[in-house]
Design a protein around this motif. Structure first.
Motif, PDB file in Angstrom:
ATOM      1  N   LEU A 121     -10.340  -3.241  -5.654  1.00 35.02           N
ATOM      2  CA  LEU A 121      -9.351  -4.300  -5.605  1.00 35.02           C
ATOM      3  C   LEU A 121      -8.111  -3.868  -6.389  1.00 35.02           C
ATOM      4  O   LEU A 121      -8.230  -3.157  -7.386  1.00 35.02           O
ATOM      5  CB  LEU A 121      -9.922  -5.603  -6.209  1.00 35.02           C
ATOM      6  CG  LEU A 121     -11.054  -6.282  -5.428  1.00 35.02           C
ATOM      7  CD1 LEU A 121     -11.553  -7.502  -6.185  1.00 35.02           C
ATOM      8  CD2 LEU A 121     -10.615  -6.678  -4.037  1.00 35.02           C
ATOM      9  N   PRO A 122      -6.941  -4.252  -5.971  1.00 35.67           N
ATOM     10  CA  PRO A 122      -6.683  -5.118  -4.815  1.00 35.67           C
ATOM     11  C   PRO A 122      -6.823  -4.368  -3.492  1.00 35.67           C
ATOM     12  O   PRO A 122      -6.659  -3.163  -3.431  1.00 35.67           O
ATOM     13  CB  PRO A 122      -5.236  -5.560  -5.029  1.00 35.67           C
ATOM     14  CG  PRO A 122      -4.617  -4.425  -5.782  1.00 35.67           C
ATOM     15  CD  PRO A 122      -5.697  -3.899  -6.687  1.00 35.67           C
ATOM     16  N   ILE A 123      -7.147  -5.127  -2.442  1.00 34.74           N
ATOM     17  CA  ILE A 123      -7.158  -4.596  -1.082  1.00 34.74           C
ATOM     18  C   ILE A 123      -5.880  -5.060  -0.407  1.00 34.74           C
ATOM     19  O   ILE A 123      -5.587  -6.253  -0.362  1.00 34.74           O
ATOM     20  CB  ILE A 123      -8.392  -5.096  -0.305  1.00 34.74           C
ATOM     21  CG1 ILE A 123      -9.670  -4.550  -0.957  1.00 34.74           C
ATOM     22  CG2 ILE A 123      -8.323  -4.678   1.152  1.00 34.74           C
ATOM     23  CD1 ILE A 123     -10.948  -5.089  -0.336  1.00 34.74           C
ATOM     24  N   VAL A 124      -5.115  -4.120   0.104  1.00 34.18           N
ATOM     25  CA  VAL A 124      -3.806  -4.435   0.682  1.00 34.18           C
ATOM     26  C   VAL A 124      -3.792  -4.026   2.146  1.00 34.18           C
ATOM     27  O   VAL A 124      -4.213  -2.928   2.503  1.00 34.18           O
ATOM     28  CB  VAL A 124      -2.670  -3.693  -0.068  1.00 34.18           C
ATOM     29  CG1 VAL A 124      -1.312  -4.036   0.551  1.00 34.18           C
ATOM     30  CG2 VAL A 124      -2.693  -4.048  -1.534  1.00 34.18           C
ATOM     31  N   ARG A 125      -3.331  -4.941   2.986  1.00 37.99           N
ATOM     32  CA  ARG A 125      -3.153  -4.643   4.392  1.00 37.99           C
ATOM     33  C   ARG A 125      -1.742  -5.067   4.806  1.00 37.99           C
ATOM     34  O   ARG A 125      -1.214  -6.064   4.308  1.00 37.99           O
ATOM     35  CB  ARG A 125      -4.199  -5.373   5.251  1.00 37.99           C
ATOM     36  CG  ARG A 125      -5.601  -4.772   5.103  1.00 37.99           C
ATOM     37  CD  ARG A 125      -5.629  -3.370   5.700  1.00 37.99           C
ATOM     38  NE  ARG A 125      -6.931  -2.746   5.578  1.00 37.99           N
ATOM     39  CZ  ARG A 125      -7.301  -1.955   4.573  1.00 37.99           C
ATOM     40  NH1 ARG A 125      -6.462  -1.726   3.579  1.00 37.99           N
ATOM     41  NH2 ARG A 125      -8.494  -1.402   4.561  1.00 37.99           N
ATOM     42  N   VAL A 134      -5.630  -8.889  -1.262  1.00 37.03           N
ATOM     43  CA  VAL A 134      -6.765  -9.558  -1.914  1.00 37.03           C
ATOM     44  C   VAL A 134      -6.749  -9.122  -3.364  1.00 37.03           C
ATOM     45  O   VAL A 134      -7.077  -7.982  -3.694  1.00 37.03           O
ATOM     46  CB  VAL A 134      -8.101  -9.190  -1.236  1.00 37.03           C
ATOM     47  CG1 VAL A 134      -9.242  -9.957  -1.893  1.00 37.03           C
ATOM     48  CG2 VAL A 134      -8.049  -9.480   0.257  1.00 37.03           C
ATOM     49  N   ASN A 135      -6.345 -10.025  -4.242  1.00 37.21           N
ATOM     50  CA  ASN A 135      -6.144  -9.677  -5.650  1.00 37.21           C
ATOM     51  C   ASN A 135      -7.429  -9.737  -6.472  1.00 37.21           C
ATOM     52  O   ASN A 135      -7.687  -8.848  -7.290  1.00 37.21           O
ATOM     53  CB  ASN A 135      -5.094 -10.611  -6.270  1.00 37.21           C
ATOM     54  CG  ASN A 135      -3.736 -10.444  -5.632  1.00 37.21           C
ATOM     55  OD1 ASN A 135      -3.198  -9.350  -5.587  1.00 37.21           O
ATOM     56  ND2 ASN A 135      -3.170 -11.529  -5.113  1.00 37.21           N
ATOM     57  N   SER A 136      -8.225 -10.789  -6.272  1.00 36.05           N
ATOM     58  CA  SER A 136      -9.400 -10.958  -7.124  1.00 36.05           C
ATOM     59  C   SER A 136     -10.460 -11.793  -6.426  1.00 36.05           C
ATOM     60  O   SER A 136     -10.175 -12.526  -5.480  1.00 36.05           O
ATOM     61  CB  SER A 136      -9.009 -11.621  -8.459  1.00 36.05           C
ATOM     62  OG  SER A 136      -8.520 -12.943  -8.230  1.00 36.05           O
ATOM     63  N   GLU A 147      -8.685 -14.814  -4.321  1.00 39.35           N
ATOM     64  CA  GLU A 147      -7.259 -15.035  -4.611  1.00 39.35           C
ATOM     65  C   GLU A 147      -6.447 -14.021  -3.806  1.00 39.35           C
ATOM     66  O   GLU A 147      -6.609 -12.813  -3.975  1.00 39.35           O
ATOM     67  CB  GLU A 147      -6.975 -14.870  -6.105  1.00 39.35           C
ATOM     68  CG  GLU A 147      -7.679 -15.893  -6.991  1.00 39.35           C
ATOM     69  CD  GLU A 147      -7.091 -17.290  -6.862  1.00 39.35           C
ATOM     70  OE1 GLU A 147      -5.980 -17.412  -6.296  1.00 39.35           O
ATOM     71  OE2 GLU A 147      -7.740 -18.255  -7.313  1.00 39.35           O
ATOM     72  N   LEU A 148      -5.586 -14.523  -2.911  1.00 38.91           N
ATOM     73  CA  LEU A 148      -4.786 -13.667  -2.051  1.00 38.91           C
ATOM     74  C   LEU A 148      -3.298 -13.849  -2.320  1.00 38.91           C
ATOM     75  O   LEU A 148      -2.869 -14.849  -2.895  1.00 38.91           O
ATOM     76  CB  LEU A 148      -5.047 -13.986  -0.562  1.00 38.91           C
ATOM     77  CG  LEU A 148      -6.298 -13.446   0.111  1.00 38.91           C
ATOM     78  CD1 LEU A 148      -7.560 -14.064  -0.451  1.00 38.91           C
ATOM     79  CD2 LEU A 148      -6.229 -13.700   1.608  1.00 38.91           C
TER      80      LEU A 148
END
Length: 232
Positions: A121-125, A134-136, A147-148
């Motif tokens: 994390l974070p997952i970034v698209r 997707v931060n947490s 938390e996005l």
């Protein structure tokens, strides 16, 4: 005799008065005509007669239909006049945002079996200038909360309707979840918007990861963040 002279004098005065009234009416009419003529100089009736081409057979009538202005252009012009125009990212800022998203995506490790990103994390698209991060992930009571952040680095606002955000588990089954903070329209200003997704724990029984799908109203944008870890 005196009575006759008095009658003649009254008739004479009446005739003079009628003469002046008639003259005044004529003068008013002439002045009105001249003024109207001067005001209408240069104004001609539109020529709607068909014009023949050189061959003399085909008619050439130039007509122009009603031009409709797009709603987005009207809103943009109103905001500009009211000083509410939204700031736009320049080319360098947009390029930096895309580069950052590419770096995040490259840093995410994939599961060799599923090909899905895991444990990072974070997952970034990013797709068409729209970023979903997707931060947490947190556990609260009997629910798991994601938390996005959403940001629009494109040139046009993106509109979302009901059911724009959907979730599926690692078996491609839909998950019932509650989404808060998703705007109906995401402005093209690069600002991050916080979105919270709450999932009941009992909906994640034996589920290791979930996938998020975001689709706009026109279905031109299909942004997906697969492999978000929610279990061991």
């Amino acid at each position: 005799m005196k009575k006759s002279l008095k009658g003649d004098r009254t008739l004479l005065l009446t005739s003079i008065l009628l003469f002046f009234m008639l003259a005044a009416g004529i003068m008013s009419g002439v002045l009105g005509f001249v003024s109207g003529h001067e005001a209408l100089k240069g104004v001609t009736q539109p020529d709607i007669r068909p014009n023949n081409n050189k061959g003399g057979n085909q008619q050439n009538i130039n007509t122009k239909g009603l031009e409709l202005i797009k709603e987005q252009e009207v809103i943009a012009n109103v905001k500009k006049q009211m000083g509410m125009e939204e700031p736009k990212l320049d080319a360098k800022q947009a390029q930096d945002a895309k580069k950052k998203a590419a770096e995040f995506n490259k840093a995410v490790k994939n599961d060799p079996k599923t090909g899905l990103p895991i444990g990072k994390l974070p997952i970034v698209r990013e797709n068409q200038g729209i970023m979903m991060i997707v931060n947490s992930i947190a556990t609260k009571s009997n629910r798991i909360t994601l938390e996005l952040s959403l940001a629009n680095n494109g040139s046009q606002p993106i509109n979302f309707g009901q059911g724009a955000m959907t979730l599926t588990n690692d078996r491609s089954q839909p998950i019932n979840a509650t989404t808060n903070g998703l705007p109906s329209s995401l402005a093209a200003n690069g600002r991050k918007v916080k979105v919270t997704i709450s999932i009941p724990k009992n909906a994640l029984d034996k589920v290791k990861s979930v996938s998020l799908q975001l689709i706009d109203v026109d279905k031109k944008l299909q942004l997906e963040a697969p492999g978000v870890p929610v279990g061991k």
